[in-house]
Each structure stands twice: as C-alpha cells, then as structure tokens.
Write a protein that holds these residues in place. Structure first.
Motif, PDB file in Angstrom:
ATOM      1  N   SER A 291       5.649   1.751 -11.808  1.00 52.41           N
ATOM      2  CA  SER A 291       5.696   0.296 -11.955  1.00 52.41           C
ATOM      3  C   SER A 291       4.931  -0.442 -10.860  1.00 52.41           C
ATOM      4  CB  SER A 291       7.144  -0.191 -11.995  1.00 52.41           C
ATOM      5  OG  SER A 291       7.754  -0.046 -10.730  1.00 52.41           O
ATOM      6  N   LEU A 292       4.623   0.230  -9.751  1.00 44.17           N
ATOM      7  CA  LEU A 292       3.937  -0.441  -8.646  1.00 44.17           C
ATOM      8  C   LEU A 292       2.572  -0.989  -9.048  1.00 44.17           C
ATOM      9  CD1 LEU A 292       4.836   1.961  -5.714  1.00 44.17           C
ATOM     10  CD2 LEU A 292       5.606  -0.403  -6.009  1.00 44.17           C
ATOM     11  N   THR A 293       1.932  -0.377 -10.020  1.00 44.91           N
ATOM     12  CA  THR A 293       0.614  -0.849 -10.450  1.00 44.91           C
ATOM     13  C   THR A 293       0.708  -1.990 -11.450  1.00 44.91           C
ATOM     14  OG1 THR A 293       0.539   0.844 -12.181  1.00 44.91           O
ATOM     15  CG2 THR A 293      -0.456   1.397 -10.034  1.00 44.91           C
TER      16      THR A 293
ATOM     17  N   LEU B 155       4.388   0.639   1.908  1.00 45.34           N
ATOM     18  CA  LEU B 155       4.467  -0.386   2.945  1.00 45.34           C
ATOM     19  C   LEU B 155       4.061  -1.722   2.356  1.00 45.34           C
ATOM     20  CD1 LEU B 155       2.569   1.588   5.738  1.00 45.34           C
ATOM     21  CD2 LEU B 155       5.033   1.230   5.617  1.00 45.34           C
ATOM     22  N   THR B 156       4.924  -2.710   2.455  1.00 44.06           N
ATOM     23  CA  THR B 156       4.539  -4.075   2.128  1.00 44.06           C
ATOM     24  C   THR B 156       4.642  -4.882   3.411  1.00 44.06           C
ATOM     25  OG1 THR B 156       6.751  -4.908   1.566  1.00 44.06           O
ATOM     26  CG2 THR B 156       5.499  -3.827  -0.203  1.00 44.06           C
ATOM     27  N   GLY B 157       3.814  -5.898   3.522  1.00 45.94           N
ATOM     28  CA  GLY B 157       3.837  -6.686   4.744  1.00 45.94           C
ATOM     29  C   GLY B 157       2.983  -7.922   4.637  1.00 45.94           C
ATOM     30  N   HIS B 158       2.661  -8.474   5.787  1.00 50.59           N
ATOM     31  CA  HIS B 158       1.948  -9.752   5.848  1.00 50.59           C
ATOM     32  C   HIS B 158       0.763  -9.671   6.795  1.00 50.59           C
ATOM     33  CE1 HIS B 158       5.017 -11.795   3.544  1.00 50.59           C
ATOM     34  NE2 HIS B 158       5.898 -11.078   4.228  1.00 50.59           N
ATOM     35  N   LYS B 159      -0.156 -10.587   6.612  1.00 49.94           N
ATOM     36  CA  LYS B 159      -1.229 -10.773   7.579  1.00 49.94           C
ATOM     37  C   LYS B 159      -0.830 -11.969   8.431  1.00 49.94           C
ATOM     38  CE  LYS B 159      -6.097 -10.738   8.315  1.00 49.94           C
ATOM     39  NZ  LYS B 159      -7.389 -10.434   7.731  1.00 49.94           N
ATOM     40  N   SER B 160      -0.753 -11.750   9.740  1.00 50.40           N
ATOM     41  CA  SER B 160      -0.317 -12.787  10.663  1.00 50.40           C
ATOM     42  C   SER B 160      -1.263 -12.827  11.852  1.00 50.40           C
ATOM     43  CB  SER B 160       1.111 -12.494  11.134  1.00 50.40           C
ATOM     44  OG  SER B 160       1.517 -13.420  12.094  1.00 50.40           O
TER      45      SER B 160
ATOM     46  N   ARG C 157      -3.407   5.769   7.146  1.00 51.62           N
ATOM     47  CA  ARG C 157      -4.461   6.110   6.184  1.00 51.62           C
ATOM     48  C   ARG C 157      -3.999   5.633   4.811  1.00 51.62           C
ATOM     49  NH1 ARG C 157      -7.210  11.062   7.333  1.00 51.62           N
ATOM     50  NH2 ARG C 157      -8.285   9.538   8.625  1.00 51.62           N
ATOM     51  N   VAL C 158      -4.721   4.669   4.265  1.00 54.24           N
ATOM     52  CA  VAL C 158      -4.377   4.069   2.986  1.00 54.24           C
ATOM     53  C   VAL C 158      -4.809   5.011   1.863  1.00 54.24           C
ATOM     54  CG1 VAL C 158      -4.732   2.092   1.459  1.00 54.24           C
ATOM     55  CG2 VAL C 158      -4.626   1.755   3.949  1.00 54.24           C
ATOM     56  N   THR C 159      -3.852   5.397   1.014  1.00 51.94           N
ATOM     57  CA  THR C 159      -4.172   6.273  -0.111  1.00 51.94           C
ATOM     58  C   THR C 159      -4.167   5.529  -1.437  1.00 51.94           C
ATOM     59  OG1 THR C 159      -1.856   6.974  -0.214  1.00 51.94           O
ATOM     60  CG2 THR C 159      -3.356   8.372   1.036  1.00 51.94           C
ATOM     61  N   GLU C 160      -3.508   4.370  -1.487  1.00 50.54           N
ATOM     62  CA  GLU C 160      -3.526   3.548  -2.689  1.00 50.54           C
ATOM     63  C   GLU C 160      -3.183   2.114  -2.299  1.00 50.54           C
ATOM     64  OE1 GLU C 160      -2.040   3.869  -7.321  1.00 50.54           O
ATOM     65  OE2 GLU C 160      -1.326   5.312  -5.856  1.00 50.54           O
ATOM     66  N   ILE C 161      -3.893   1.165  -2.917  1.00 53.13           N
ATOM     67  CA  ILE C 161      -3.650  -0.254  -2.657  1.00 53.13           C
ATOM     68  C   ILE C 161      -3.082  -0.865  -3.934  1.00 53.13           C
ATOM     69  CG2 ILE C 161      -4.660  -2.478  -2.038  1.00 53.13           C
ATOM     70  CD1 ILE C 161      -6.924  -0.886  -0.641  1.00 53.13           C
ATOM     71  N   TYR C 162      -1.897  -1.440  -3.834  1.00 56.44           N
ATOM     72  CA  TYR C 162      -1.262  -2.104  -4.970  1.00 56.44           C
ATOM     73  C   TYR C 162      -1.487  -3.608  -4.941  1.00 56.44           C
ATOM     74  CZ  TYR C 162       1.159   2.363  -4.987  1.00 56.44           C
ATOM     75  OH  TYR C 162       1.447   3.702  -4.985  1.00 56.44           O
ATOM     76  N   LYS C 163      -1.673  -4.136  -3.750  1.00 55.49           N
ATOM     77  CA  LYS C 163      -1.823  -5.582  -3.571  1.00 55.49           C
ATOM     78  C   LYS C 163      -2.529  -5.835  -2.249  1.00 55.49           C
ATOM     79  CE  LYS C 163       1.044  -9.727  -3.377  1.00 55.49           C
ATOM     80  NZ  LYS C 163       2.396 -10.246  -3.324  1.00 55.49           N
ATOM     81  N   GLY C 164      -3.434  -6.816  -2.226  1.00 55.73           N
ATOM     82  CA  GLY C 164      -4.085  -7.206  -0.975  1.00 55.73           C
ATOM     83  C   GLY C 164      -5.280  -6.360  -0.596  1.00 55.73           C
TER      84      GLY C 164
ATOM     85  N   ILE D 164       0.825  -1.207   0.000  1.00 53.78           N
ATOM     86  CA  ILE D 164       0.000   0.000   0.000  1.00 53.78           C
ATOM     87  C   ILE D 164       0.861   1.258   0.000  1.00 53.78           C
ATOM     88  CG2 ILE D 164      -1.955  -1.073   1.205  1.00 53.78           C
ATOM     89  CD1 ILE D 164      -0.964   0.384   3.779  1.00 53.78           C
ATOM     90  N   ARG D 165       0.246   2.323  -0.414  1.00 52.05           N
ATOM     91  CA  ARG D 165       0.780   3.658  -0.183  1.00 52.05           C
ATOM     92  C   ARG D 165      -0.074   4.210   0.949  1.00 52.05           C
ATOM     93  NH1 ARG D 165       0.289   8.490  -4.674  1.00 52.05           N
ATOM     94  NH2 ARG D 165       0.994  10.201  -3.342  1.00 52.05           N
TER      95      ARG D 165
END
Length: 137
Positions: free
Chosen positions: A127-129, A97-102, A57-64, A37-38
C-alpha cells in the motif's frame, strides 16, 4: 521537607520537557510527511550533544523524490527520545522512514512513522506505493 519539594520540582520539570506528539494513524503520518522512503542505515554519528546524523542508503522513494539529492542521504534527529529524537536506529537495518525537511536538512522524530521494514506486513508494504492522502482527516 526541602528535599521532597526539590524532588517534586525536578520531576515536574522533566515531565514538562518530554516530547509529545498528537496521535495519528500511519497513513496520517505518511501524508503529513515531506518524504517517505525505504532505506538502510549505513552509519550513525553524533552531531554535538543534541543531535545524531544517520547516513541512509535510499532503496525506494514513496514520497518526496525531489528532496532526495542522491542515493545516500543524511538524516538528522535529536539525540534523546525526550526531545522527540530517534537515537536507536541500527546500522545495516532497513527502515520505512517518514520525515520533514527543516532548514535544508532532512529530519525524523518519534512523531513520524519510523518502522523496521521487515516488521511491516506485506499488505502495508504494497500500500505504500498507493497511499491516498486526499482521504486523510
């Protein structure tokens, strides 16, 4: 002599407790992550002595996108970089920010791709998109 031996034991113990991550390219970190996310850090709060909670505060979601329950999300990390934590995110600063759900929580660590958004090059931002995770090794 006993003091020297004790000092060596303590130093060895600290070194063995340090966080270690496999070297990966940013693309590999992105592809390995559950979310990317951004987001702008709104607040930070300690969660006991061992972890920190960031409200982002999420401004853009690239994955998840399915992991983002709302525009504002809580992301946890360890309090110390020696435990792979990211204790230094700044309030009112925007990050990739990239990360995991745990165990139901969104988490980040120094093994993830964490970078100030303003520090990303324009080509990286674009390129993130369109990251192709099929080509990662």
């Amino acid at each position: 002599m006993k003091v020297l031996v004790l000092l060596l034991v303590v130093c060895s113990l600290q070194a063995s407790l340090a966080c270690m991550c496999a070297w990966e390219t940013p693309q590999q970190k992105f592809c390995r992550a559950d979310f990317a996310i951004r987001g702008r850090v709104i607040s930070t709060s300690p969660q006991g002595q061992m972890s920190i909670k960031y409200l982002v505060r999420v401004t853009e979601i690239y994955k998840g996108a399915d992991l983002m329950p709302a525009q504002d999300v809580e992301i946890l990390t360890a309090s110390f970089d020696s435990l792979c934590g990211i204790p230094g995110l700044q309030v009112n600063t925007e990050y990739l920010l990239t990360g995991h759900k745990s165990q139901g929580d969104l988490t980040i660590s120094i093994c993830n791709w964490i970078e100030k958004y303003d520090d990303l090059t324009s080509s990286t931002r674009q390129s993130l998109t369109a990251v192709n995770c099929d080509d990662t090794v």
